[in-house]
Design a protein around this motif. Structure first.
Motif, PDB file in Angstrom:
ATOM      1  N   TYR A 106     -82.697 -33.911 -17.375  1.00  0.00           N
ATOM      2  CA  TYR A 106     -81.715 -33.304 -16.484  1.00  0.00           C
ATOM      3  C   TYR A 106     -80.855 -32.286 -17.235  1.00  0.00           C
ATOM      4  O   TYR A 106     -80.700 -32.370 -18.456  1.00  0.00           O
ATOM      5  N   GLN A 107     -80.301 -31.369 -16.475  1.00  0.00           N
ATOM      6  CA  GLN A 107     -79.224 -30.539 -17.007  1.00  0.00           C
ATOM      7  C   GLN A 107     -77.930 -31.303 -16.751  1.00  0.00           C
ATOM      8  O   GLN A 107     -77.448 -31.380 -15.624  1.00  0.00           O
ATOM      9  N   VAL A 108     -77.399 -31.894 -17.786  1.00  0.00           N
ATOM     10  CA  VAL A 108     -76.244 -32.773 -17.659  1.00  0.00           C
ATOM     11  C   VAL A 108     -74.965 -31.934 -17.626  1.00  0.00           C
ATOM     12  O   VAL A 108     -74.743 -31.082 -18.491  1.00  0.00           O
ATOM     13  N   VAL A 109     -74.127 -32.197 -16.623  1.00  0.00           N
ATOM     14  CA  VAL A 109     -72.879 -31.455 -16.442  1.00  0.00           C
ATOM     15  C   VAL A 109     -71.741 -32.476 -16.325  1.00  0.00           C
ATOM     16  O   VAL A 109     -71.575 -33.115 -15.292  1.00  0.00           O
ATOM     17  N   ALA A 110     -70.979 -32.658 -17.394  1.00  0.00           N
ATOM     18  CA  ALA A 110     -69.866 -33.609 -17.418  1.00  0.00           C
ATOM     19  C   ALA A 110     -68.556 -32.839 -17.283  1.00  0.00           C
ATOM     20  O   ALA A 110     -68.339 -31.852 -17.991  1.00  0.00           O
ATOM     21  N   VAL A 111     -67.704 -33.296 -16.394  1.00  0.00           N
ATOM     22  CA  VAL A 111     -66.463 -32.590 -16.064  1.00  0.00           C
ATOM     23  C   VAL A 111     -65.255 -33.443 -16.446  1.00  0.00           C
ATOM     24  O   VAL A 111     -65.206 -34.636 -16.133  1.00  0.00           O
ATOM     25  N   ASP A 112     -64.272 -32.829 -17.108  1.00  0.00           N
ATOM     26  CA  ASP A 112     -62.970 -33.470 -17.280  1.00  0.00           C
ATOM     27  C   ASP A 112     -62.186 -33.297 -15.986  1.00  0.00           C
ATOM     28  O   ASP A 112     -61.906 -32.166 -15.564  1.00  0.00           O
ATOM     29  N   LEU A 113     -61.834 -34.399 -15.334  1.00  0.00           N
ATOM     30  CA  LEU A 113     -61.085 -34.336 -14.081  1.00  0.00           C
ATOM     31  C   LEU A 113     -59.624 -33.965 -14.352  1.00  0.00           C
ATOM     32  O   LEU A 113     -59.144 -34.079 -15.489  1.00  0.00           O
ATOM     33  N   PRO A 114     -58.885 -33.509 -13.344  1.00  0.00           N
ATOM     34  CA  PRO A 114     -57.496 -33.074 -13.556  1.00  0.00           C
ATOM     35  C   PRO A 114     -56.651 -34.110 -14.290  1.00  0.00           C
ATOM     36  O   PRO A 114     -56.707 -35.303 -13.992  1.00  0.00           O
ATOM     37  N   GLY A 115     -55.896 -33.621 -15.279  1.00  0.00           N
ATOM     38  CA  GLY A 115     -55.028 -34.496 -16.054  1.00  0.00           C
ATOM     39  C   GLY A 115     -55.720 -35.235 -17.173  1.00  0.00           C
ATOM     40  O   GLY A 115     -55.081 -36.006 -17.891  1.00  0.00           O
ATOM     41  N   HIS A 116     -57.012 -35.032 -17.352  1.00  0.00           N
ATOM     42  CA  HIS A 116     -57.791 -35.767 -18.343  1.00  0.00           C
ATOM     43  C   HIS A 116     -58.489 -34.801 -19.306  1.00  0.00           C
ATOM     44  O   HIS A 116     -58.827 -33.677 -18.948  1.00  0.00           O
ATOM     45  N   GLY A 117     -58.726 -35.298 -20.524  1.00  0.00           N
ATOM     46  CA  GLY A 117     -59.480 -34.526 -21.504  1.00  0.00           C
ATOM     47  C   GLY A 117     -58.882 -33.155 -21.734  1.00  0.00           C
ATOM     48  O   GLY A 117     -57.680 -33.004 -21.949  1.00  0.00           O
ATOM     49  N   GLN A 118     -59.730 -32.118 -21.641  1.00  0.00           N
ATOM     50  CA  GLN A 118     -59.287 -30.758 -21.894  1.00  0.00           C
ATOM     51  C   GLN A 118     -59.035 -29.958 -20.615  1.00  0.00           C
ATOM     52  O   GLN A 118     -58.760 -28.759 -20.685  1.00  0.00           O
ATOM     53  N   THR A 119     -59.134 -30.616 -19.467  1.00  0.00           N
ATOM     54  CA  THR A 119     -58.768 -29.961 -18.208  1.00  0.00           C
ATOM     55  C   THR A 119     -57.248 -29.961 -18.082  1.00  0.00           C
ATOM     56  O   THR A 119     -56.563 -30.822 -18.633  1.00  0.00           O
ATOM     57  N   ALA A 120     -56.718 -28.987 -17.354  1.00  0.00           N
ATOM     58  CA  ALA A 120     -55.268 -28.836 -17.214  1.00  0.00           C
ATOM     59  C   ALA A 120     -54.619 -30.099 -16.633  1.00  0.00           C
ATOM     60  O   ALA A 120     -55.249 -30.865 -15.898  1.00  0.00           O
TER      61      ALA A 120
END
Length: 224
Positions: A47-61
């Motif tokens: 698969y083409q794996v696409v992991a997202v940092d949700l709002p307020g988490h990780g490197q997302t705003a």
């Protein structure tokens, strides 16, 4: 590959790897794209794996404005990101809070979700009084988090009954989870509690029949 997307006055961080049909990964509360990295080598083969940092988490705003954390808005932001990536259809996996986001996303664009995997997730809290009690509980926790800081919160969070079974995990695994949690920002987690908590979201029980794609629900032996 790390990428950043500006959507609706929000900056999202996304990790991508592999080739094949897209597999979108949405982590739980206090998590990040780091939640999924142990699985990248295996999953990226197919698969083409696409992991997202949700709002307020990780490197997302982690904005102060609560509207950025609302489930419906986050689902809409994710669809914009997937449009920019030219991913018409995709497989979708969400864990806990990320599973509730995945449900909103699947209901917003059911024709685009090829399969839906929900790990330790729920459609929300159906009873209005129970939902309001949870909202007040999350608000109190958000206030204490803002007052006492991330180290206090992580120590508190690791010792709630929900995670009692994690004490049997290998030390290295527990340490990795702790480091992920300590890397979070108080404002981001507080905003997530207030905007994305089970007490804040509208329950989705009455809409589950709309999900016509194959759905796999995973729960642990000790999950409620």
């Amino acid at each position: 590959m790390n990428r950043r997307f500006n959507v609706n006055d929000m900056t999202y961080h996304v990790d991508m790897t592999g080739e094949g049909p897209p597999l979108i990964l949405l982590h739980g509360f206090t998590g990040s794209t780091e939640t999924w990295t142990p699985f990248f080598p295996a999953w990226s083969r197919d698969y083409q794996v696409v992991a997202v940092d949700l709002p307020g988490h990780g490197q997302t705003a982690a904005p102060a404005e609560l509207s950025h954390y609302r489930m419906e808005r986050v689902a809409g932001d994710l669809l914009v990101i997937l449009d920019q990536l030219e991913m018409g259809t995709f497989h979708l996996l969400g864990y806990s809070m990320g599973g509730r986001v995945a449900l909103h996303l699947a209901l917003a664009a059911p024709e685009r979700v090829r399969t839906l995997i929900l790990e330790s997730a729920s459609p929300g809290i159906e009873d209005a009084q129970e939902r309001e009690a949870r909202r007040r509980q999350d608000e109190r926790l958000a206030q204490r988090l803002e007052e006492k800081g991330i180290e206090w919160f992580v120590s508190y969070w690791e010792n709630i009954p929900l995670f009692a079974s994690q004490k049997s995990l290998p030390h290295a695994t527990r340490q990795r989870l702790r480091e992920q949690r300590l890397a979070q920002r108080p404002q981001g987690l507080a905003g997530s509690l207030r905007g994305m908590g089970a007490g804040a979201q509208a329950p989705l029980h009455h809409r589950l029949r709309e999900l016509q794609m194959p759905v796999l629900l995973l729960t642990g032996e000790l999950d409620e």
